[in-house]
Design a protein around this motif. Structure first.
Motif, PDB file in Angstrom:
ATOM      1  N   THR A  67      -5.569   1.097   7.625  1.00 25.97           N
ATOM      2  CA  THR A  67      -4.873   2.841   7.050  1.00 25.97           C
ATOM      3  C   THR A  67      -4.228   3.090   8.924  1.00 25.97           C
ATOM      4  O   THR A  67      -2.978   3.999   8.308  1.00 25.97           O
ATOM      5  CB  THR A  67      -6.102   3.731   6.192  1.00 25.97           C
ATOM      6  OG1 THR A  67      -6.559   3.386   5.916  1.00 25.97           O
ATOM      7  CG2 THR A  67      -4.896   5.312   6.367  1.00 25.97           C
ATOM      8  N   VAL A  98      -9.857   8.424   3.035  1.00 23.36           N
ATOM      9  CA  VAL A  98     -10.400   6.451   3.269  1.00 23.36           C
ATOM     10  C   VAL A  98     -11.775   5.615   3.392  1.00 23.36           C
ATOM     11  O   VAL A  98     -12.246   5.609   2.571  1.00 23.36           O
ATOM     12  CB  VAL A  98      -8.939   5.848   3.661  1.00 23.36           C
ATOM     13  CG1 VAL A  98      -9.797   3.963   4.341  1.00 23.36           C
ATOM     14  CG2 VAL A  98      -7.542   6.084   3.977  1.00 23.36           C
ATOM     15  N   LEU A 110      -2.230   1.881  -0.212  1.00 20.09           N
ATOM     16  CA  LEU A 110      -1.521   2.980   0.240  1.00 20.09           C
ATOM     17  C   LEU A 110       0.100   3.105   0.279  1.00 20.09           C
ATOM     18  O   LEU A 110       0.480   2.091  -0.076  1.00 20.09           O
ATOM     19  CB  LEU A 110      -1.486   3.256   1.873  1.00 20.09           C
ATOM     20  CG  LEU A 110      -3.659   2.169   2.184  1.00 20.09           C
ATOM     21  CD1 LEU A 110      -3.160   2.533   4.107  1.00 20.09           C
ATOM     22  CD2 LEU A 110      -3.876   3.651   2.331  1.00 20.09           C
ATOM     23  N   VAL A 112      -3.641   7.322  -1.748  1.00 21.15           N
ATOM     24  CA  VAL A 112      -4.468   6.372  -1.603  1.00 21.15           C
ATOM     25  C   VAL A 112      -5.551   6.273  -2.640  1.00 21.15           C
ATOM     26  O   VAL A 112      -5.563   7.310  -3.229  1.00 21.15           O
ATOM     27  CB  VAL A 112      -5.870   6.585  -0.422  1.00 21.15           C
ATOM     28  CG1 VAL A 112      -6.786   6.468   0.407  1.00 21.15           C
ATOM     29  CG2 VAL A 112      -4.713   7.460   1.099  1.00 21.15           C
TER      30      VAL A 112
END
Length: 172
Positions: free
Chosen positions: A29, A51, A73, A82
């Protein structure tokens, strides 16, 4: 020639049912945030924490042995979505404040603009979105926030656990 390389608006990766997957998902991420120019956003740490919480919840409660989870994502220039998909049964919910554990979704609810659960044929997808404060936010002409990918994501009207369409909304 110095060109800025832009990541595509959709990133996804599968992660094994392994305790190291939460940190690997955070790194994945963080790389996406850098590619989208969001690494310095005031909400970047909120995104990374959410996350981590969603992936950890899936690992502990949702991913059956021998299976994987999928981190999805999507950033459309206005809203970062997300999603964590797992094939386990059950619908996650915010625990009672008196419970010892289970604060992950409470954090997600507090840090994201909205979150919810979408049931799938096999398992579920737990999602959260960030728009306000990410990069200044985006507004449609009527003052409504723009949803991601044309989805009807009603904002703030649903109560925790209320079913809206095929999604169980858990919005703030």
């Amino acid at each position: 020639m110095n060109e800025t390389i832009q990541l595509r608006p959709l990133r996804e990766r599968f992660f094994a049912r392994d305790r190291r997957s939460a940190s690997a998902a955070r790194r994945f991420t963080a790389e996406a945030l850098v590619g989208w120019g969001l690494a310095e956003s005031p909400r970047a740490d909120d995104v990374l924490l959410c996350v981590s919480e969603l992936v950890t919840n899936a690992l502990v409660h949702g991913v059956p042995p021998g299976r994987q989870l999928r981190l999805f994502l999507r950033y459309d220039g206005c809203v970062l979505r997300v999603e964590v998909h797992d094939s386990g049964p059950g619908v996650p919910h915010i625990v009672d404040r008196a419970d010892e554990g289970g604060r992950g979704l409470l954090l997600v609810a507090a840090l994201s603009d909205k979150w919810g659960v979408r049931e799938r044929e096999l398992g579920k997808a737990v999602w959260c979105e960030f728009g306000s404060g990410l990069v200044g936010g985006c507004q449609e002409a009527g003052g409504e926030e723009v949803g991601v990918g044309g989805e009807d994501l009603r904002r703030g009207e649903a109560l925790r656990g209320e079913r809206v369409g095929d999604e169980v909304q858990a919005c703030q």
